[in-house]
Design a protein around this motif. Structure first.
Motif, PDB file in Angstrom:
ATOM      1  N   SER A   1       0.892  -0.549   0.128  1.00  0.00           N
ATOM      2  CA  SER A   1       0.165  -0.311   0.022  1.00  0.00           C
ATOM      3  C   SER A   1       0.742   1.511   0.271  1.00  0.00           C
ATOM      4  N   ALA A   2       2.273   1.348   0.656  1.00  0.00           N
ATOM      5  CA  ALA A   2       2.852   2.511   0.672  1.00  0.00           C
ATOM      6  C   ALA A   2       3.075   2.802  -0.752  1.00  0.00           C
ATOM      7  N   GLU A   3       3.201   1.412  -1.183  1.00  0.00           N
ATOM      8  CA  GLU A   3       4.770   1.572  -2.650  1.00  0.00           C
ATOM      9  C   GLU A   3       3.567   2.337  -3.621  1.00  0.00           C
TER      10      GLU A   3
ATOM     11  N   ARG B   1       7.826  -4.837  -4.218  1.00  0.00           N
ATOM     12  CA  ARG B   1       6.967  -5.504  -4.165  1.00  0.00           C
ATOM     13  C   ARG B   1       5.806  -5.561  -5.176  1.00  0.00           C
ATOM     14  N   ILE B   2       5.201  -4.484  -5.360  1.00  0.00           N
ATOM     15  CA  ILE B   2       4.519  -4.156  -6.788  1.00  0.00           C
ATOM     16  C   ILE B   2       5.005  -4.581  -8.187  1.00  0.00           C
ATOM     17  N   HIS B   3       6.583  -3.909  -8.391  1.00  0.00           N
ATOM     18  CA  HIS B   3       8.034  -4.321  -9.252  1.00  0.00           C
ATOM     19  C   HIS B   3       7.543  -6.416 -10.038  1.00  0.00           C
ATOM     20  N   ALA B   4       8.092  -6.901  -8.204  1.00  0.00           N
ATOM     21  CA  ALA B   4       7.584  -8.328  -8.105  1.00  0.00           C
ATOM     22  C   ALA B   4       6.881  -9.294  -9.344  1.00  0.00           C
ATOM     23  N   TYR B   5       4.835  -7.916  -8.546  1.00  0.00           N
ATOM     24  CA  TYR B   5       4.327  -8.886  -9.132  1.00  0.00           C
ATOM     25  C   TYR B   5       3.972  -8.957 -11.220  1.00  0.00           C
ATOM     26  N   VAL B   6       5.013  -7.524 -11.238  1.00  0.00           N
ATOM     27  CA  VAL B   6       4.304  -7.995 -12.306  1.00  0.00           C
ATOM     28  C   VAL B   6       5.193  -7.528 -13.483  1.00  0.00           C
ATOM     29  N   THR B   7       6.529  -8.304 -12.808  1.00  0.00           N
ATOM     30  CA  THR B   7       7.914  -8.610 -13.426  1.00  0.00           C
ATOM     31  C   THR B   7       7.451  -9.859 -13.565  1.00  0.00           C
ATOM     32  N   SER B   8       5.967 -10.771 -12.513  1.00  0.00           N
ATOM     33  CA  SER B   8       5.915 -12.184 -12.918  1.00  0.00           C
ATOM     34  C   SER B   8       4.962 -12.320 -14.006  1.00  0.00           C
ATOM     35  N   MET B   9       4.599 -11.929 -14.261  1.00  0.00           N
ATOM     36  CA  MET B   9       3.534 -11.690 -15.953  1.00  0.00           C
ATOM     37  C   MET B   9       3.780 -12.917 -16.660  1.00  0.00           C
ATOM     38  N   LYS B  10       2.982 -13.572 -17.461  1.00  0.00           N
ATOM     39  CA  LYS B  10       4.019 -14.228 -18.422  1.00  0.00           C
ATOM     40  C   LYS B  10       3.969 -13.705 -19.879  1.00  0.00           C
ATOM     41  N   ASP B  11       4.494 -14.093 -20.570  1.00  0.00           N
ATOM     42  CA  ASP B  11       4.581 -13.485 -21.919  1.00  0.00           C
ATOM     43  C   ASP B  11       3.438 -14.536 -22.529  1.00  0.00           C
ATOM     44  N   THR B  12       2.907 -13.926 -23.873  1.00  0.00           N
ATOM     45  CA  THR B  12       1.681 -14.530 -24.092  1.00  0.00           C
ATOM     46  C   THR B  12       2.198 -14.706 -25.810  1.00  0.00           C
ATOM     47  N   GLY B  13       2.966 -14.734 -25.760  1.00  0.00           N
ATOM     48  CA  GLY B  13       3.572 -15.111 -27.528  1.00  0.00           C
ATOM     49  C   GLY B  13       3.418 -13.857 -28.695  1.00  0.00           C
TER      50      GLY B  13
ATOM     51  N   MET C   1      -2.812 -11.066 -12.002  1.00  0.00           N
ATOM     52  CA  MET C   1      -1.868  -9.964 -10.987  1.00  0.00           C
ATOM     53  C   MET C   1      -2.363  -8.376 -11.731  1.00  0.00           C
ATOM     54  N   ILE C   2      -2.843  -8.535 -12.494  1.00  0.00           N
ATOM     55  CA  ILE C   2      -3.416  -6.870 -12.859  1.00  0.00           C
ATOM     56  C   ILE C   2      -4.381  -6.772 -12.001  1.00  0.00           C
ATOM     57  N   GLY C   3      -5.201  -7.661 -11.835  1.00  0.00           N
ATOM     58  CA  GLY C   3      -6.150  -7.177 -10.423  1.00  0.00           C
ATOM     59  C   GLY C   3      -5.775  -7.409  -8.963  1.00  0.00           C
ATOM     60  N   LYS C   4      -3.919  -8.037  -9.030  1.00  0.00           N
ATOM     61  CA  LYS C   4      -4.041  -7.777  -7.642  1.00  0.00           C
ATOM     62  C   LYS C   4      -3.217  -6.182  -7.784  1.00  0.00           C
ATOM     63  N   CYS C   5      -2.617  -5.745  -8.243  1.00  0.00           N
ATOM     64  CA  CYS C   5      -2.033  -4.228  -8.628  1.00  0.00           C
ATOM     65  C   CYS C   5      -3.192  -3.474  -8.505  1.00  0.00           C
ATOM     66  N   ASP C   6      -4.131  -3.431  -9.258  1.00  0.00           N
ATOM     67  CA  ASP C   6      -5.615  -2.492  -9.576  1.00  0.00           C
ATOM     68  C   ASP C   6      -5.725  -2.723  -7.808  1.00  0.00           C
TER      69      ASP C   6
END
Length: 515
Positions: free
Chosen positions: A53-55, A118-130, A269-274
């Motif tokens: 939340s602070a980030e 922490r937010i950076h880790a969530y976003v970078t964990s998103m998968k490649d969709t080709g 991950m997008i929902g978590k960041c939202d």
């Protein structure tokens, strides 16, 4: 959760706080996270949620608009992916927008590892969709399959354009030759066919098929024989076009099915960041801060305010759980005693939910398994319970679970009954809560409870400050001193006769002199 716990959450305004956080979400998954939000008793879990939340608040202070997807249409897409359902062009527009937002968020967060790890880790964990995004952009534009999606589709659409032009040329010629027998010089459509409005009296002057007539019967709509063959050809071309569009949509659907797990992971991950940014946005409405937490029951709130009445409230300093675990709060009616209890209770629940709170960042909050409040509005008209009975029911519920991990908030202890018995019962209850190790804040008007607190180890007095001259509450909590109800001062200022004030003072003096 016990019934008293559920009622306490409601009375403290926790549900309203969740509604306010919900207003800042953009996606259905973000809203789902808010719906599932509840106070945690796990230290590491709460620490992580507070850090997130602070980030988010820090990032929002440097950039108000974070590239987050609204995820419109994604719920049904993710429900249907892998089921054999063929997605529509509109579905792919929604999916393309989502994939674009994922890309934008990744790009934005790529340089934020130090600021928001922490937010950076969530976003970078998103998968490649080709090449899914690239292929959607190549084939779909504004909810339609574009000509360049396939060579065959492009060929069919060129033929459609040529055929439509031939039909238009024929129709223009027919209108020019037959204007005198037409009801209006406008070509229209009936049943998917081009028709010309002819006066019924001139039906035999134009060869063709009648597809419709006007309400009065004076006009008939004829598909001229001269364009019928071209229209049949056009309809066949439209069928070919639909077939080719279906091939494109089937191809894209196959690509989606291949990356089903990646899409679901990214959506989560997008929902978590939202959700995290919604907490940050909410915190900015009252300049919320990340405070320190502990598992020892130590409370030290500094410059704290109730978030639901933030603009109107004077900041409070509230401390308990260290040298004393029970605080007896006194002061006049409307002096802020109840608000003090509600503020402490709600801020505790918020912190345990990973929310920033309106308090100085040096503040400390404790994690409690139970946060329970009993207030005056517990009175139940439906059950014909008196204030005292309703209070006792609430306290009995508290005593069933109270332990060293319990925060107890009681407004006007033992109100509504005989003062002598009420005082004795209040002391017994407070002693029991203290014996169990609970942290307790109790408001009262009883002088005997002030005396008890001042003479008993583990208890402390506090008062809500009051200006006796102006009769205005100052809404400031002073710990270490007992307060007065200021009943006589208020009555005197309001105009009650002086001899009644003097008699009241005499009775009070005699009462305590004989004890």
């Amino acid at each position: 959760m016990t019934s008293i716990q559920e009622r306490s959450y409601t009375r403290l305004g926790y549900d309203k706080v969740k509604e306010n956080v919900m207003e800042h979400t953009l996606s259905y998954i973000g809203r789902r996270y808010v719906e599932q939000l509840s106070p945690s008793t796990k230290l590491l879990e709460v620490e992580q949620a507070l850090d997130e939340s602070a980030e988010a608040k820090t990032l929002l202070e440097t950039r108000l608009s974070i590239p987050l997807a609204t995820m419109d249409g994604m719920e049904s897409i993710l429900d249907l992916v892998g089921t054999g359902y063929m997605f529509s062009a509109q579905d792919f527009s929604c999916l393309g927008t989502f994939l674009h937002s994922c890309e934008q968020l990744r790009s934005y967060m790529s340089s934020k590892a130090a600021t928001a790890p922490r937010i950076h880790a969530y976003v970078t964990s998103m998968k490649d969709t080709g090449n899914l995004k690239k292929e959607i952009e190549r084939c779909i534009h504004h909810g339609h399959v574009v000509d360049a999606a396939s060579k065959e589709l492009e060929r069919v659409r060129r033929k459609i354009a040529v055929t439509k032009q031939k039909i238009q040329t024929k129709l223009d010629s027919l209108v020019a030759r037959n204007r005198s027998i037409m009801q209006a010089g406008i070509v229209s459509m009936r049943n998917g066919r081009y028709v010309i409005p002819i006066k019924r009296s001139h039906r035999n002057h134009m060869a063709g098929v009648v597809h419709d007539e006007s309400g009065s019967g004076q006009t008939i709509f004829i598909e001229p024989k001269e364009v019928a063959a071209l229209q049949s050809e056009l309809n066949m071309l439209y069928a070919d076009e639909a077939c080719e569009e279906g091939k494109v949509l089937s191809y894209l659907t196959g690509l989606v099915d291949e990356v089903e797990e990646q899409l679901k992971k990214n959506a989560e991950m997008i929902g978590k960041c939202d959700f995290i940014f919604a907490k940050g946005k909410y915190a900015r409405t009252f300049d919320g801060n990340r405070v320190q937490i502990n598992e020892q029951g130590i409370i030290d709130l500094r410059e704290a305010k109730h978030p639901l009445i933030y603009e109107k409230m004077v900041a409070l300093n509230i401390a308990a759980g260290s040298t004393y675990r029970s605080l007896i709060v006194t002061g006049p009616n409307t002096g802020g005693k109840t608000v003090t209890l509600r503020t402490l209770g709600l801020l505790t629940l918020m912190v345990q939910s990973g929310l920033l709170i309106p308090a100085h960042p040096s503040s400390r909050c404790a994690l409690f398994s139970h946060v329970m409040i009993v207030v005056g509005d517990d009175q139940s008209m439906e059950q014909s319970l008196s204030t005292f009975s309703a209070h006792m029911n609430g306290i009995i519920d508290i005593l069933r679970v109270a332990d060293e991990s319990t925060l107890v908030l009681i407004d006007e202890m033992a109100a509504g009954t005989d003062p002598g018995e009420g005082i004795a019962l209040s002391i017994a209850i407070m002693e029991e809560l203290h014996r169990r190790g609970a942290v307790s804040l109790v408001t009262t008007h009883f002088n005997e409870l002030k005396t008890f607190a001042s003479q008993t180890e583990g208890f402390e007095n506090a008062r809500m400050e009051f200006d006796a001259e102006t009769l205005h509450p100052l809404y400031k909590l002073t710990i270490g001193e007992a307060g007065s109800s200021y009943a006589l001062a208020i009555a005197k200022r309001l105009g009650i006769e002086e001899h009644l004030i003097e008699r009241s003072e005499q009775l009070i003096h005699n009462r305590y002199k004989t004890r």
